[in-house]
Design an enzyme around this catalytic site. Sequence first.
Site, PDB file in Angstrom:
ATOM      1  N   HIS A  21       1.141  -0.824  -6.665  1.00 39.53           N
ATOM      2  CA  HIS A  21       1.285  -0.458  -5.257  1.00 39.53           C
ATOM      3  C   HIS A  21       0.888  -1.565  -4.286  1.00 39.53           C
ATOM      4  CE1 HIS A  21       2.152   4.000  -5.065  1.00 39.53           C
ATOM      5  NE2 HIS A  21       2.130   3.747  -6.348  1.00 39.53           N
ATOM      6  N   ASP A 120      -0.393   2.407   2.504  1.00 37.06           N
ATOM      7  CA  ASP A 120       0.385   2.988   1.420  1.00 37.06           C
ATOM      8  C   ASP A 120       0.556   4.474   1.750  1.00 37.06           C
ATOM      9  OD1 ASP A 120       0.833   4.403  -1.234  1.00 37.06           O
ATOM     10  OD2 ASP A 120       0.876   2.322  -1.900  1.00 37.06           O
TER      11      ASP A 120
END
Length: 456
Positions: A21, A120
């Site tokens: 990520h 995120d």
Amino acid sequence: MTKISNKKPHVAVLAFPFGTHAAPLLHLVRKLASLDDLVIFSFFSTAKSNASIFGHVRVADNNIRVYDIEDGVPEGYVFTGKHQEDIELFIKATPTNFKKGFEVAVEESGGRSINCILSDAFLWEVADVAEEMGVSWVPFWTAGASSISTHFYTDLIRKKVEAGGQNGYNKEEEPLDFIPGMSSLCIRDLQEGIVKGNLDSLFSRLLLQMGKMVPRATAVVLNSFEELDPLILDDLKEKFQQCLTVGPLNLTSPSAPDTGDNSCIKWLDDQKPASVAYISFGTVMAPPPHELTALAQGLEASGVPFLWSIKDKLKVHLPDGFLARTKESGMVVPWVPQSQVLGHKSVGVFMTHGGWNSVLESITGGVPMICRPFFGDQRLNAGFVSSVWEIGIRATDGTLTKDGVTGDLDRMLSRKEGHFMREKVEALNEQANQAVSTEGSSTRNFNVLLELVTKI
């Protein structure tokens, strides 16, 4: 007129420090930072995550500053081996750990207030933090449009499955035709945490809440391009305040130079065009031992030249003498520069787990795929590769067997079906490059994003 120092933009960037990520988020931030040197980007992640993507450099670029936040693991804590235990500890520490980091970053920037939180998308609790601070929240979804759509529609999907179950149908085969752009996929293609797996786990609840929260965001950013999933994106644009595709990031964002062994590229130079099978299942997962054995047997039986990226510790599962017998036709290495490999003219097919970054790299390399997914959005991606975009196939019977591997390689490298898929993926490659061109859709969306995050 020169702006007062503390009135210049200061963007807080919040990474989810697990899996793959953090790196795509950093790629996005580097591009933003390269276009406006008046903005400070404070990048927050755990020490372990930051070390993996920055190394020992604590200032990534002139206007990107790196901060370590608490990972939620108490001092002296002994891990029990529970699945995703480290993720659960981190989630429990969030968002308090980020708030502490904000205080340090504001002080070290000379009092520059944070004007935007770019995070995120997994970090849904940031929506409330941004609201408390009176700043914009811009979540970044590192994967494709289909997977964030299924999280948005989770409640609807569960209701459909529950209602269908009462009518006695096979829910695994139920088509997702009630979600725009997904009529070719079924319930069995969905990620864990929607209708499969432990729906009460902390991680499943995180994904459910994320799907509910993203409509509150100032904008949702995706590492994709509009031409890839137009039906899904048209729907998301109605559901979100703004939905901005800014990818594929591997075509637009500067990345660190490859420092590993590039001997595989020289090996590829000696192979025939579109003849090589490239095999890699990412950095997180690997097929179970019996599938690794079967894959090796299938490669040897097929006689297809192959480049296989596999960790050294997993070679114990390869058949005795396999490496020696195939040294003339194959190359087995622990690492490859994947984008460069997929862009090489000799690579004819990519056998992959179907992770989003790998799918995008295969599209931008113009290489069709054989997908053997394991978890997360990989099944969903494999479904789009095979049934929607028609640029690849799923591994026969969903697993790797000797006969399945030889048959799949034959389909992709020697038959008209494979040639057709190569033409399809090359067309998508052209669309991807057009999207990131000066007048392309991703470039336009990126300019909107830049304006959003720098607005005071």
